[in-house]
Scaffold this active site. Structure first.
Site, short mmCIF file in Angstrom:
data_model
loop_
_atom_site.label_atom_id
_atom_site.label_comp_id
_atom_site.label_asym_id
_atom_site.label_seq_id
_atom_site.Cartn_x
_atom_site.Cartn_y
_atom_site.Cartn_z
N HIS A 36 0.83 -1.21 0.00
CA HIS A 36 0.00 0.00 0.00
C HIS A 36 0.86 1.26 0.00
O HIS A 36 1.60 1.52 0.95
CB HIS A 36 -0.91 0.01 1.23
CG HIS A 36 -2.01 1.01 1.14
ND1 HIS A 36 -3.22 0.74 0.58
CD2 HIS A 36 -2.08 2.31 1.53
CE1 HIS A 36 -4.01 1.81 0.64
NE2 HIS A 36 -3.32 2.78 1.22
N ASP A 38 0.41 5.50 -1.16
CA ASP A 38 -0.55 6.53 -1.57
C ASP A 38 0.05 7.62 -2.43
O ASP A 38 -0.49 8.73 -2.49
CB ASP A 38 -1.20 7.15 -0.32
CG ASP A 38 -2.33 6.31 0.23
OD1 ASP A 38 -3.36 6.18 -0.46
OD2 ASP A 38 -2.19 5.77 1.34
N GLU A 141 -8.82 1.58 -2.77
CA GLU A 141 -8.97 1.70 -1.31
C GLU A 141 -10.33 2.28 -0.94
O GLU A 141 -10.51 3.49 -0.90
CB GLU A 141 -7.85 2.56 -0.72
CG GLU A 141 -7.89 2.57 0.80
CD GLU A 141 -6.78 3.39 1.43
OE1 GLU A 141 -6.53 3.19 2.63
OE2 GLU A 141 -6.16 4.22 0.74
N HIS A 168 -13.41 2.08 3.64
CA HIS A 168 -12.39 2.99 4.17
C HIS A 168 -12.91 3.41 5.55
O HIS A 168 -13.34 2.54 6.32
CB HIS A 168 -12.12 4.17 3.23
CG HIS A 168 -10.87 4.91 3.61
ND1 HIS A 168 -10.89 6.19 4.08
CD2 HIS A 168 -9.58 4.52 3.63
CE1 HIS A 168 -9.65 6.57 4.38
NE2 HIS A 168 -8.83 5.58 4.11
N HIS A 214 -9.09 -1.49 7.33
CA HIS A 214 -10.16 -0.49 7.51
C HIS A 214 -11.53 -1.08 7.83
O HIS A 214 -12.48 -0.32 8.02
CB HIS A 214 -10.30 0.43 6.29
CG HIS A 214 -9.21 1.45 6.16
ND1 HIS A 214 -9.21 2.63 6.85
CD2 HIS A 214 -8.08 1.46 5.39
CE1 HIS A 214 -8.13 3.34 6.52
NE2 HIS A 214 -7.43 2.64 5.65
N HIS A 235 -2.57 -2.99 4.70
CA HIS A 235 -1.78 -2.08 5.54
C HIS A 235 -2.39 -2.03 6.93
O HIS A 235 -3.04 -1.08 7.33
CB HIS A 235 -1.66 -0.68 4.91
CG HIS A 235 -2.95 0.01 4.58
ND1 HIS A 235 -3.92 -0.53 3.77
CD2 HIS A 235 -3.42 1.24 4.94
CE1 HIS A 235 -4.92 0.31 3.65
NE2 HIS A 235 -4.65 1.39 4.36
N ASP A 304 2.17 2.09 3.88
CA ASP A 304 1.27 3.23 3.90
C ASP A 304 2.01 4.54 3.68
O ASP A 304 1.57 5.61 4.12
CB ASP A 304 0.48 3.29 5.22
CG ASP A 304 -0.91 3.92 5.07
OD1 ASP A 304 -1.24 4.36 3.96
OD2 ASP A 304 -1.65 3.97 6.06
#
Length: 410
Positions: A36, A38, A141, A168, A214, A235, A304
């Site tokens: 993961h 971003d 995600e 999420h 999540h 993650h 992350d």
């Protein structure tokens, strides 16, 4: 002086960390697959997805945890790039916005073909390894980004999505998120709804990995029970080490072991130490604990990076992966276990998901019940057939009956 000069190389070798050297030797043949990252979100927020802006050059970009030199220094050979949009897009423009983020990932591969190779399967990752490139995969995600549509789910698959994080930080109409467990959200599906289980079945059929980062504990347990293939936490870390509800409790880790699934450890300080300050050693504690409870085959890495604000000392960006691997070697992890953490465990899960997929099965077609959808701007096409003339006349007659009675015509 000549003797001293001759001794310098020997002294340098003696002074260097043998675990660091061994870590890099292992990573030359088994690079990191990170679950993961971003960076695509940063490209949106910093540059509005204008990749040709000179400031967005991934070779020289410095404001982010991730750039090409850092990836190379960190021996990153595979990356699930997060295609992400916040929960405030739910019931609004979520699908449009996620298409734009998937587009950004594809354009990264097109703009830097010498570095990134966009792939969609486990064999593609191995091909990228052999070519010395970063295998680039797409993880979406947030289940809100399919807008409760099996058709959108399939379309994202065709565009390259190979995992979907079921929620999420918000519930979808078909799955509960982790904030249900903190009391900040109300449980709506009690885990997965009937339609949520249909989403899982379609993901299994397609060969899309089910990501449980999540989600609520009830959703974790439902997914681990109903999926016919291993799942991932892309993650997340260990609840026993840091009791954040975003982490994975031991009873779920036992199910991870039973289903041959995978937990890719998150580096966000608040999930590592439950505070804004954390260390590389504490991240290794999470890896140790997951190995102890779920087995060495259940451990992976999902840093992350570029999605969090606080990172542990010693893991400040993607270049630091060799330091973490050196720490595992220092803790007597075997070469095989280390290679598992780096890449082999994810490759095994991904292959198992591919093997469980079956394009010959009939796709799931039953839509989510209209009453379970939210949002005032929705159209209702397909939920009911247009009434026939006969039904229209019947409805008209029924509506006129009271009037006809009042006029003594019936």
């Amino acid at each position: 002086m000549l003797v001293i000069w001759w001794l310098w190389p020997l002294l340098a070798v003696c002074a260097s960390d043998p675990f660091q050297l061994k870590a890099k030797e292992i990573m030359k043949t088994t690079p990191v697959i990170d679950g993961h990252n971003d960076l695509p979100w940063q490209l949106l927020t910093l540059f509005n997805n204008k990749l040709n802006d000179s400031k967005a050059n991934l070779t020289t970009l410095m404001e982010t945890h991730t750039n090409i030199p850092k990836l190379q220094d960190g021996f990153v050979g595979g990356q699930f790039w997060s295609a992400y949009m916040p929960c405030d897009t739910q019931n609004k423009d979520a699908v449009r916005r996620i298409l734009e983020q998937i587009d950004v990932i594809h354009r990264m591969c097109q703009l830097y073909p010498e570095t990134f190779l966009c792939v969609t399967n486990s064999s593609g990752i191995r091909q990228a390894f052999s070519e010395g490139k970063v295998a680039s995969l797409i993880g979406v995600e947030g289940g809100h980004l399919i807008d409760s549509s099996l058709g959108v789910l399939r379309t994202l698959y065709h565009l390259g999505m190979r995992y979907l994080t079921l929620t999420h930080n918000c519930n979808t109409p078909w799955a509960d998120n982790w904030m249900v467990d903190t009391g900040d959200d109300k449980a709506e599906s009690q885990g997965l709804s009937v339609f949520g289980k249909r989403v899982l079945k379609e993901m299994n059929r397609l060969g899309v990995m089910i990501d449980l980062s999540h989600v609520s504990v009830a959703t974790m347990k439902d997914a681990l029970q109903y999926s016919k293939a291993p799942v991932i936490f892309s993650h997340s870390s260990a609840y026993n080490i840091c009791p954040s509800k975003r982490n994975v409790p031991d009873d779920v880790l036992q199910l991870v072991n039973k289903t041959r699934s995978l937990v890719m450890v998150n580096f966000y300080s608040k999930f590592v130490s439950c505070s804004k300050d954390a260390t590389l050693s504490q991240v290794a504690d999470h890896l140790d604990h997951i190995k102890k409870v779920a087995g060495a085959g259940a451990v992976g890495l999902g840093g992350d990076y570029d999605g969090v604000t606080e990172l542990p000392k010693g893991l400040e960006d993607v270049s630091k992966y060799p330091d973490l691997i050196a720490e595992l070697l220092r803790r007597n992890w075997t070469d095989t276990e280390v290679r598992g953490v780096l890449a082999d465990n994810l490759l095994r899960v991904f292959f198992d998901v591919e093997q469980a997929s079956n394009s010959m099965e009939i796709p799931e077609e039953e839509p989510i019940p209209l009453g379970e959808l939210e949002g005032s701007c929705r159209t209702h096409y397909g939920y009911s057939q247009a009434p026939s003339i006969h039904l229209q006349m019947g409805a008209l007659l029924a509506s006129l009956t009271p009037l006809l009675f009042s006029l003594h015509l019936l």
